[in-house]
Design a protein around this motif. Sequence first.
Motif, PDB file in Angstrom:
ATOM      1  N   ASN A   8      59.305  58.960  81.201  1.00 41.33           N
ATOM      2  CA  ASN A   8      57.958  59.313  80.330  1.00 41.33           C
ATOM      3  C   ASN A   8      56.887  58.873  81.285  1.00 41.33           C
ATOM      4  O   ASN A   8      55.777  58.639  80.832  1.00 41.33           O
ATOM      5  N   GLY A  47      60.669  63.176  80.453  1.00 37.94           N
ATOM      6  CA  GLY A  47      60.873  62.147  79.230  1.00 37.94           C
ATOM      7  C   GLY A  47      61.622  61.162  79.121  1.00 37.94           C
ATOM      8  O   GLY A  47      62.702  61.159  79.925  1.00 37.94           O
ATOM      9  N   ILE A  57      63.557  62.857  74.982  1.00 38.95           N
ATOM     10  CA  ILE A  57      62.562  63.119  74.188  1.00 38.95           C
ATOM     11  C   ILE A  57      61.206  63.590  75.110  1.00 38.95           C
ATOM     12  O   ILE A  57      60.686  62.876  75.793  1.00 38.95           O
ATOM     13  N   PRO A  58      60.840  64.740  75.451  1.00 36.73           N
ATOM     14  CA  PRO A  58      60.267  65.398  76.079  1.00 36.73           C
ATOM     15  C   PRO A  58      58.501  64.809  76.161  1.00 36.73           C
ATOM     16  O   PRO A  58      58.175  64.281  74.823  1.00 36.73           O
ATOM     17  N   THR A  59      57.784  64.747  77.109  1.00 33.95           N
ATOM     18  CA  THR A  59      56.506  64.333  77.210  1.00 33.95           C
ATOM     19  C   THR A  59      55.642  65.302  76.521  1.00 33.95           C
ATOM     20  O   THR A  59      55.802  66.600  76.342  1.00 33.95           O
ATOM     21  N   VAL A  60      54.468  64.793  75.781  1.00 33.91           N
ATOM     22  CA  VAL A  60      53.766  65.726  75.120  1.00 33.91           C
ATOM     23  C   VAL A  60      52.477  66.290  76.058  1.00 33.91           C
ATOM     24  O   VAL A  60      52.120  67.501  75.990  1.00 33.91           O
ATOM     25  N   VAL A  61      52.107  65.231  77.003  1.00 31.46           N
ATOM     26  CA  VAL A  61      50.915  65.694  77.978  1.00 31.46           C
ATOM     27  C   VAL A  61      51.644  66.622  78.918  1.00 31.46           C
ATOM     28  O   VAL A  61      52.734  66.854  79.383  1.00 31.46           O
ATOM     29  N   LYS A  62      50.722  67.680  79.496  1.00 27.81           N
ATOM     30  CA  LYS A  62      51.057  68.647  80.377  1.00 27.81           C
ATOM     31  C   LYS A  62      50.183  68.560  81.587  1.00 27.81           C
ATOM     32  O   LYS A  62      49.113  68.113  81.475  1.00 27.81           O
ATOM     33  N   GLU A  65      46.201  68.856  82.181  1.00 27.64           N
ATOM     34  CA  GLU A  65      44.969  68.375  81.045  1.00 27.64           C
ATOM     35  C   GLU A  65      44.389  67.203  81.337  1.00 27.64           C
ATOM     36  O   GLU A  65      44.939  66.099  81.846  1.00 27.64           O
ATOM     37  N   GLU A  89      53.642  57.560  79.333  1.00 27.97           N
ATOM     38  CA  GLU A  89      52.806  58.083  78.557  1.00 27.97           C
ATOM     39  C   GLU A  89      52.271  57.618  77.437  1.00 27.97           C
ATOM     40  O   GLU A  89      51.024  58.055  76.939  1.00 27.97           O
ATOM     41  N   THR A  90      52.953  56.355  76.785  1.00 24.80           N
ATOM     42  CA  THR A  90      52.369  55.782  75.836  1.00 24.80           C
ATOM     43  C   THR A  90      51.166  54.917  75.973  1.00 24.80           C
ATOM     44  O   THR A  90      50.408  54.490  75.066  1.00 24.80           O
ATOM     45  N   ILE A  95      44.115  63.399  74.477  1.00 25.07           N
ATOM     46  CA  ILE A  95      44.088  64.493  75.502  1.00 25.07           C
ATOM     47  C   ILE A  95      42.555  65.045  75.106  1.00 25.07           C
ATOM     48  O   ILE A  95      42.032  65.303  73.969  1.00 25.07           O
TER      49      ILE A  95
END
Length: 98
Positions: A8, A47, A57-62, A65, A89-90, A95
């Motif tokens: 992640n 993730g 668990i896929p990451t949210v940010v792309k 961004e 990512e945590t 964003i």
Amino acid sequence: MEFRPLSNYVLIDYEDKQEEKTKGGIILTDFNRERPQQGIVVAVGKGKRSPITGERIPTVVKVGEKVKFAAFSGKDVKVEGKEYFLMPETDIQGIIEE
């Protein structure tokens, strides 16, 4: 060379200010300068795996961004001579949408 974060982790290109001067003309070094708290996502891991199910668990940010993170988040890494932050990512607080 391409850098691909694992798990992640997110690679962030931060907005580094060039030379900063005080009103009195004193040049601030990296030691005196505040660390950047936002940047652009350059690369994202696939993730983290769930410890219960083992599913990813896929990451949210792309990539692309603009994100905000805490002042001392992440580690400094150098890829092809350019400096980036690498952080889980945590550590990203949000964003930034413009």
